[in-house]
Design a protein around this motif. Structure first.
Motif, PDB file in Angstrom:
ATOM      1  N   ILE A  72       7.694  -6.067   3.420  1.00 19.47           N
ATOM      2  CA  ILE A  72       6.853  -7.239   3.178  1.00 19.47           C
ATOM      3  C   ILE A  72       5.376  -6.851   2.995  1.00 19.47           C
ATOM      4  N   ASP A  73       4.632  -7.815   2.474  1.00 15.10           N
ATOM      5  CA  ASP A  73       3.179  -7.803   2.532  1.00 15.10           C
ATOM      6  C   ASP A  73       2.854  -9.100   3.262  1.00 15.10           C
ATOM      7  N   ALA A  74       2.491  -8.967   4.526  1.00 11.42           N
ATOM      8  CA  ALA A  74       2.362 -10.156   5.375  1.00 11.42           C
ATOM      9  C   ALA A  74       1.353 -11.167   4.833  1.00 11.42           C
ATOM     10  N   LEU A 109       0.822  -1.222   0.000  1.00 14.32           N
ATOM     11  CA  LEU A 109       0.000   0.000   0.000  1.00 14.32           C
ATOM     12  C   LEU A 109       0.851   1.265   0.000  1.00 14.32           C
TER      13      LEU A 109
HETATM   14  P1  GDP Z   1      -2.206  -7.139  14.398  1.00 12.75           P
HETATM   15  O1  GDP Z   1      -3.203  -6.394  15.223  1.00 12.75           O
HETATM   16  O2  GDP Z   1      -0.868  -6.443  14.416  1.00 12.75           O
HETATM   17  O3  GDP Z   1      -2.069  -8.602  14.735  1.00 12.75           O
HETATM   18  O4  GDP Z   1      -2.707  -7.024  12.871  1.00 12.75           O
HETATM   19  P2  GDP Z   1      -3.467  -8.102  11.956  1.00 12.75           P
HETATM   20  O5  GDP Z   1      -2.551  -9.219  11.584  1.00 12.75           O
HETATM   21  O6  GDP Z   1      -4.748  -8.463  12.605  1.00 12.75           O
HETATM   22  O7  GDP Z   1      -3.748  -7.242  10.621  1.00 12.75           O
HETATM   23  C1  GDP Z   1      -4.582  -6.110  10.620  1.00 12.75           C
HETATM   24  C2  GDP Z   1      -5.230  -5.945   9.247  1.00 12.75           C
HETATM   25  O8  GDP Z   1      -4.233  -5.613   8.290  1.00 12.75           O
HETATM   26  C3  GDP Z   1      -5.901  -7.197   8.729  1.00 12.75           C
HETATM   27  O9  GDP Z   1      -7.100  -6.801   8.077  1.00 12.75           O
HETATM   28  C4  GDP Z   1      -4.918  -7.776   7.722  1.00 12.75           C
HETATM   29  O10 GDP Z   1      -5.540  -8.502   6.692  1.00 12.75           O
HETATM   30  C5  GDP Z   1      -4.291  -6.512   7.171  1.00 12.75           C
HETATM   31  N1  GDP Z   1      -2.908  -6.731   6.716  1.00 12.75           N
HETATM   32  C6  GDP Z   1      -1.903  -7.327   7.401  1.00 12.75           C
HETATM   33  N2  GDP Z   1      -0.767  -7.306   6.693  1.00 12.75           N
HETATM   34  C7  GDP Z   1      -1.044  -6.668   5.523  1.00 12.75           C
HETATM   35  C8  GDP Z   1      -0.251  -6.294   4.382  1.00 12.75           C
HETATM   36  O11 GDP Z   1       0.961  -6.526   4.292  1.00 12.75           O
HETATM   37  N3  GDP Z   1      -0.901  -5.622   3.383  1.00 12.75           N
HETATM   38  C9  GDP Z   1      -2.211  -5.298   3.464  1.00 12.75           C
HETATM   39  N4  GDP Z   1      -2.751  -4.629   2.434  1.00 12.75           N
HETATM   40  N5  GDP Z   1      -2.982  -5.629   4.513  1.00 12.75           N
HETATM   41  C10 GDP Z   1      -2.405  -6.299   5.537  1.00 12.75           C
END
Ligand code: GDP
Length: 288
Positions: free
Chosen positions: A85-87, A62
């Motif tokens: 990265i894009d996790a 993004l």
């Molecule tokens: P946490 O609270 O740090 O554990 O975050 P989450 O793993 O729950 O991720 C939060 C939101 O960000 C979710 O809707 C994921 O799908 C989204 N997300 C996580 N990593 C990425 C990424 O690399 N790119 C995008 N576009 N969305 C991501």
């Protein structure tokens, strides 16, 4: 989402993290590549002192690629290993394992001198809410991970997840708290959707975004909405967006709040293009 930001919680969380830190070799810190500074808490520098350090610039799909490269250089300058990265995309995680080995070279060498071979690196994933910690752990660990159970010397209750032969992950939420003292930080975190839109109302948030886009990414609004924005006020532009997107109230008046929500959703989903809200050279970047 519930952010624990009041001092009582912060002190307790910080103390717990300090204890956890004693167990680990490497801190893997996730930040949001669109706001790499606002999405981190600098306390991690103290908490992680003496540990190998790594920053994952997550959600880089993004963020503005040029800015992400500059941020990577900024962190590397501070002796922190970085991977963008894009996790959600395993392909972007391939580099992570080798950078972990690199970040822990000294520890591996020290172990070898003491005759310890192949002791796994113990790591912990940290970051403020919503930066993608769980997504990263799930993608990186995959199905192969297994809890290793408690070991002697490990605080009761601490679970380790065996990621692979060389890596163990401490199973803790690793939640850092955002720095709310700075209004700009709150604003940027609200823009990326990491905190509820409570700090400002949606209309004001959308105006801030419009002002920022006009300044840094001037073509974006005209490309997405076919608008001429030159010399126009943010509030006027938002009304224009309501008009072109037919956001109307029952009586036919413009529904500006719906247009604000639509603009913010577009931004957060990357539909306005890849946009970074702060630059390393200008750390006090104002969004508005
Ligand atoms: P946490 O609270 O740090 O554990 O975050 P989450 O793993 O729950 O991720 C939060 C939101 O960000 C979710 O809707 C994921 O799908 C989204 N997300 C996580 N990593 C990425 C990424 O690399 N790119 C995008 N576009 N969305 C991501």
């Amino acid at each position: 989402m519930n952010i624990q930001w009041y001092p009582g919680h912060m002190t307790k969380a910080k103390r717990a993290m300090k204890e956890d830190m004693k167990l680990i070799d490497l801190v893997i810190e996730l930040v949001d590549a669109r706001v790499p500074l606002s999405s981190r808490n600098p306390d991690i520098d103290d908490l992680g002192a003496g540990k190998a350090r790594m920053v994952l610039l997550n959600k880089s799909d993004l963020a503005d690629e040029g800015q992400t490269a500059r941020w990577a250089a900024w962190f590397e300058d501070k002796g922190i290993h970085v991977v963008k990265i894009d996790a959600r995309n395993k392909g972007t995680l391939k580099q992570v394992q080798s950078v972990i080995q690199d970040a822990c070279k000294e520890k591996i060498e020290r172990d070898r001198r003491r005759g310890i071979l192949n002791r796994p690196i113990r790591t912990m994933v940290v970051g403020i809410p919503n930066v993608g910690k769980s997504t990263f752990i799930n993608s990186f660990a995959g199905k192969a991970c297994a809890k290793t159970g408690n070991k002697p010397g490990v605080t009761k209750g601490n679970q380790w997840i065996r990621l692979n032969k060389t890596l163990e992950l401490l199973d803790t939420p690793g939640i850092l708290w955002p720095r709310f003292e700075d209004q700009q930080v709150g604003l940027k975190l609200a823009l990326i959707g990491s905190i509820n839109d409570q700090i400002l109302n949606k209309d004001e948030l959308a105006w801030e975004l419009i002002r920022f886009l006009k300044k840094r990414y001037p073509q974006v609004l005209s490309e997405r909405f076919g608008l001429e924005t030159e010399g126009k006020e943010a509030a006027f532009i938002l009304e224009e967006i309501a008009r072109v997107r037919a956001c109307l109230l029952k009586g036919g008046d413009l529904d500006v709040s719906r247009a604000a929500a639509l603009l913010l959703d577009d931004f957060r989903a990357g539909k306005l293009g890849r946009i970074t809200l702060e630059e390393p050279e200008n750390q006090k970047d104002k969004v508005g």
